[in-house]
Design a protein around this motif. Structure first.
Motif, PDB file in Angstrom:
ATOM      1  N   GLU A   1      45.405  23.624  11.353  1.00  9.20           N
ATOM      2  CA  GLU A   1      43.933  23.456  10.453  1.00  9.20           C
ATOM      3  C   GLU A   1      43.718  21.858  11.007  1.00  9.20           C
ATOM      4  O   GLU A   1      44.825  21.121  10.388  1.00  9.20           O
ATOM      5  CB  GLU A   1      44.058  23.384   9.251  1.00  9.20           C
TER       6      GLU A   1
ATOM      7  N   LYS B   1      49.179  28.328  12.685  1.00  7.97           N
ATOM      8  CA  LYS B   1      47.605  28.234  13.357  1.00  7.97           C
ATOM      9  C   LYS B   1      47.785  26.424  12.157  1.00  7.97           C
ATOM     10  O   LYS B   1      47.786  25.722  11.389  1.00  7.97           O
ATOM     11  CB  LYS B   1      46.965  28.990  12.592  1.00  7.97           C
TER      12      LYS B   1
ATOM     13  N   GLN C   1      42.509  29.764  20.502  1.00  9.23           N
ATOM     14  CA  GLN C   1      43.073  29.622  18.886  1.00  9.23           C
ATOM     15  C   GLN C   1      44.302  28.738  19.327  1.00  9.23           C
ATOM     16  O   GLN C   1      44.962  28.462  19.747  1.00  9.23           O
ATOM     17  CB  GLN C   1      43.070  30.201  17.700  1.00  9.23           C
TER      18      GLN C   1
END
Length: 866
Positions: free
Chosen positions: A857, A855, A843
């Motif tokens: 996107e 995180k 990730q």
């Protein structure tokens, strides 16, 4: 004879400031504190022979990116953002879209970056489209902006038809060039042994150039100045009626009115080792600049009411409020551009990772592929130009493995050429050499060595004689008459000179011996006290930081890099920055020599690094202008490895050709011959693009990027977290190579967004001054950064000004520990100077300006090209 007596032989010394007076002590403390701030804010510039990238924002990097911009614009016209028109063109070209703008808006709204509301993505797009339709949209940036503090000469220029600021700049440039001259001038300064301030004062008291132009009384004013720079500054500031509360800001304004010379004098002050801000030449330069303002004020009866000025504004000017130049909008578009590049890069990495995982889990995937011994391993510099040649080598042969490492290969050396007493520092600017490596003959014949030294000495003497004849006040005229035709022939030869040819020779020729070949030698290390244990420490650290401690190939190549250009004063800027602006050849050859020593290998084996007996280390050099790779000491390679080396040379020749073909469109070369011609053409302003386009730094195993075309825009450092669970190696990378890459990125960024202040203008107008720097034309400020031709094709920007994206394949908690230990690194990330991304557990996470991980996107790609 002391400096004071030397000076007094030219004119009497004025009375000194009374340091016993409490009032005078207060003023000296005030000026000292102001000078410390100026010295911190001004970044140095390197001399031409060691020209390396320096981050012009380094002194203010503890501030956030936007706060630093606002701070600079209190006392200068410096710019850190591109105009809206540029972003409109980027938007129209598809380099970023509404999705990236929306992501940027959301990201900035989540931070405490500004109290003003950011427009919606839709409104921003409408604005960009309207700008696109307006062919004559003015650049509002510098036309509307009126900074709070200006020098007195600038204020007078606004109220008169004269350009006193430019005339003063030319005068200061004249005196600085005279004082710091390194052999370029025919007649040296008689005051060279004095400080800059004393040298200037000794000469300027008789110089009536500006007096003839209207600055009457200048010589008299200078003659009445105190003999120390701090006292002279106080005297001039008092004459200008500048209140002590404004001294810091006004001195910054003075320094940034001559940013190039301020940068050079900062370099000289650092080299001198004088820590007292009152005693170095930067204080002298500011005293000079203030004196011209003070004399101008008296001559033109022009005064500024600084007292009322200070009452109407915050004296510190720490938080100016200026929204007239669309700062936040332009910053949002900068961030959108960076997000577009980031997402395209991450999508490529994700696809590569998925392919690698899928292949490894496939029942048909041979287990032995990853552990199969390579025929050759090649270690390149992390330089973005190495990315292309590494990719081409690996595509030509799957038996070649490449690594990325700092191009000085961890060897802190000073390389001294045969016949010289001192040499080049082959280390990054952050380090100092710890040993001297001397050039020597391959054949240990004293007579041959002595003959070569004499030849070099004679050649040097003849060049000096030639220069003296050419520049002599008496002999120059008959010299021109006598040698004019010869110079015409030389000019013709340089204009139609030979073009380097792609290497296509028989690889077998590389094994021929040459007794007069020069090479770096290890012979003098014992005399310097360098022990076997210390050499082992260096090589152990090198191999561990490189990640090469097992699975050695039969051939391991340390491949440095260097450029090949003619008539280019800034040539060192195209060489290896990790080697102090020099070719990486000496470091590569020394690294190979040390690791071929049997004693070093035995010592490494005791430390857990076993190098097979059939592994041979050799050195190479990647010519970044022609993309050829040359190998050294091939005649010393064991006969058992001749076939391996011949195969490697053939692979290298094919990879070089493929790399040149890939570069031809980007450099607008119609043929490969034209591309090669640029290396020998003395009129060529774009022999290569250097590091233009740099935008990312990937710290990860090679399998993350092996199959991706990164378009020579990414620094690649080999690193495998599985071999470094505590993050010791990663800390070394983040505190040294990452900082160097950041400085390179910021130099290119600053030279692009504000070439007048941080670049060097038009390359065709460059003139070398003093042997250490360049001027644009025959006067003006010293040029410090990159010329326009190194950034722009003439129609489009070759370098896109983006802040560096640092991608690290390591757990976030390990990265957090390193950041917590180093406040300067934390400032770079939280201040928005660098963008940090962790590739963790398949990730991607972005490090935010508030120190948290978010995180990522990924947005839809706008353009297939990185």
């Amino acid at each position: 004879m002391s400096e004071m007596k030397s000076e007094s032989s030219y004119f009497p010394l004025p009375n000194l400031i009374n340091r016993t007076s409490s009032r005078q002590r207060y003023l000296i403390e005030q000026i000292s504190e102001a000078l410390k701030v100026v010295s911190q804010v001004v970044s140095p510039v390197s001399p031409l022979k060691d020209y390396v990238a320096i981050n012009p924002y380094h002194g203010i990097s503890e501030r956030s990116f936007l706060n630093a911009r606002n701070y600079l614009r209190i006392f200068s016209d410096c710019e850190t953002l591109m105009p809206l028109k540029y972003y409109a063109e980027e938007f129209r070209s598809g380099h970023f879209g509404i999705e990236q703008i929306q992501t940027a808006v959301e990201e900035l709204e989540s931070t405490k970056i500004r109290t003003h509301q950011i427009p919606s993505a839709e409104k921003i797009v409408e604005l960009l489209q309207s700008l696109d339709e307006q062919d004559h949209s003015p650049d509002e940036l510098k036309q509307k902006y009126d900074r709070p503090v200006r020098t007195l000469s600038e204020m007078l220029d606004q109220n008169s038809q004269r350009n006193w600021t430019e005339m003063i700049r030319d005068e200061i440039s004249k005196y600085c060039a005279m004082h710091y001259d390194q052999g370029e001038a025919v007649w040296g300064s008689p005051w060279k042994e004095l400080t800059l301030y004393q040298s200037w004062r000794s000469a300027a008291v008789y110089d009536r150039n500006l007096e003839f132009q209207g600055l009457t009384g200048l010589c008299r004013y200078i003659s009445q100045l105190p003999h120390t720079p701090e006292a002279a500054m106080i005297s001039s500031l008092k004459s200008l009626n500048v209140p002590p509360a404004l001294w810091e800001t006004y001195l910054l304004c003075q320094a940034f009115s001559i940013p190039g010379w301020s940068a050079w004098v900062k370099n000289q002050s650092e080299e001198s080792g004088i820590e007292d801000p009152l005693c170095n030449d930067l204080a002298g330069l500011l005293a000079m600049r203030l004196a011209y303002d003070a004399a101008l004020s008296k001559a033109r009866a022009f005064e500024v009411n600084w007292g009322n000025y200070a009452k109407n504004r915050p004296v510190s000017f720490k938080l100016p409020s200026d929204t007239q130049d669309n700062e936040l909008l332009r910053y949002t578009l900068l961030r959108a551009s960076e997000i577009a590049f980031r997402d395209q890069l991450l999508q490529g990495l994700a696809a590569q990772t998925e392919t690698a995982i899928r292949d490894s889990e496939s029942p048909t995937h041979p287990v032995s592929v990853e552990t199969e011994r390579k025929s050759a391993q090649m270690v390149f510099c992390i330089d973005v130009r190495s990315e292309r040649i590494r990719r081409q080598l690996e595509s030509v042969s799957s038996h070649i493995e490449t690594f990325g490492f700092a191009g000085f290969f961890g060897l802190p050396i000073e390389f001294v050429r045969l016949g010289d007493q001192s040499g080049d520092h082959q280390v990054p600017v952050l380090l100092k050499p710890q040993m001297k490596i001397y050039e020597d003959l391959h054949a240990a014949e004293p007579d041959l060595k002595s003959q070569l030294v004499k030849q070099r000495s004679l050649s040097s003497s003849m060049r000096k004689l030639w220069k003296n004849l050419r520049t002599s006040a008496v002999g120059c005229f008959p010299f021109v008459e006598t040698t004019g035709l010869l110079y015409g022939l030389k000019l013709w030869q340089r204009s139609v000179g030979s073009t380097p040819q792609p290497s296509s020779a028989d690889p077998q020729a590389a094994f021929s011996k040459s007794d007069d070949a020069l090479e770096p030698s290890l012979n003098d290390l014992n005399q310097q006290g360098i022990t076997l244990s210390e050499l082992t420490d260096l090589t152990e650290s090198m191999l561990k930081n490189l990640g090469l401690t097992k699975h050695f190939a039969r051939l391991v190549v340390f491949c440095g890099h260097g450029s090949q250009t003619e008539n280019n004063p800034l040539k060192a800027g195209l060489d290896c920055g990790a080697c102090g602006g020099h070719s990486g050849e000496p470091n590569a050859r020394i690294a190979a020599k040390i690791l071929n020593q049997a004693a070093v290998r035995r010592a490494l084996e005791h430390r857990g690094i076993t190098i097979p007996s059939d592994t041979c280390f050799i050195a190479g050099l990647h010519n970044t202008t022609t993309d050829s790779i040359d190998y050294f000491e091939c005649d010393q390679v064991p006969e058992t490895h001749h076939q391996d080396l011949k195969t490697l040379i053939e692979i290298s020749q094919l990879a070089s050709e493929n790399s040149r073909v890939e570069r031809m469109p980007e450099i607008n070369a119609p043929t490969m011959t034209d591309l090669m011609r640029r290396a020998a053409d003395w009129s060529e302003v774009r022999p290569e693009w250097g590091l233009a386009g740099n935008a990312a730094f990937v710290i990860a195993p090679r399998e993350y990027t092996r199959e991706i075309n990164l378009d020579a825009r990414t620094f690649l450092h080999s690193y495998d977290h599985k071999n470094d669970p505590e993050g010791i190696v990663l800390e070394n990378i983040m505190t040294a190579p990452m900082i160097v890459a950041h400085w390179i990125n910021m130099q290119y960024y600053a030279s692009t967004v504000d070439n007048p202040h941080f670049g060097s203008g038009n390359k065709t107008l460059h003139n070398v001054v003093g042997g250490f720097g360049i001027l644009s034309g025959n006067g003006g400020d010293l040029m410090t950064g990159l010329p326009w031709q190194s950034l722009n094709t003439g129609a489009n920007f070759q370098h896109k000004p983006l802040r560096l994206q640092v991608l690290i394949a390591a757990p976030r908690n390990v990265i957090d520990k390193i950041i917590a230990k180093h406040q300067d690194i934390s400032n770079l990330f939280t201040g928005g100077w660098l963008h940090l991304i962790s590739l963790d557990e398949q990730q991607q996470f972005q490090y935010s300006t508030d120190g948290n991980w978010n995180k990522i996107e990924l947005t839809q790609p706008c353009d297939s090209r990185l």
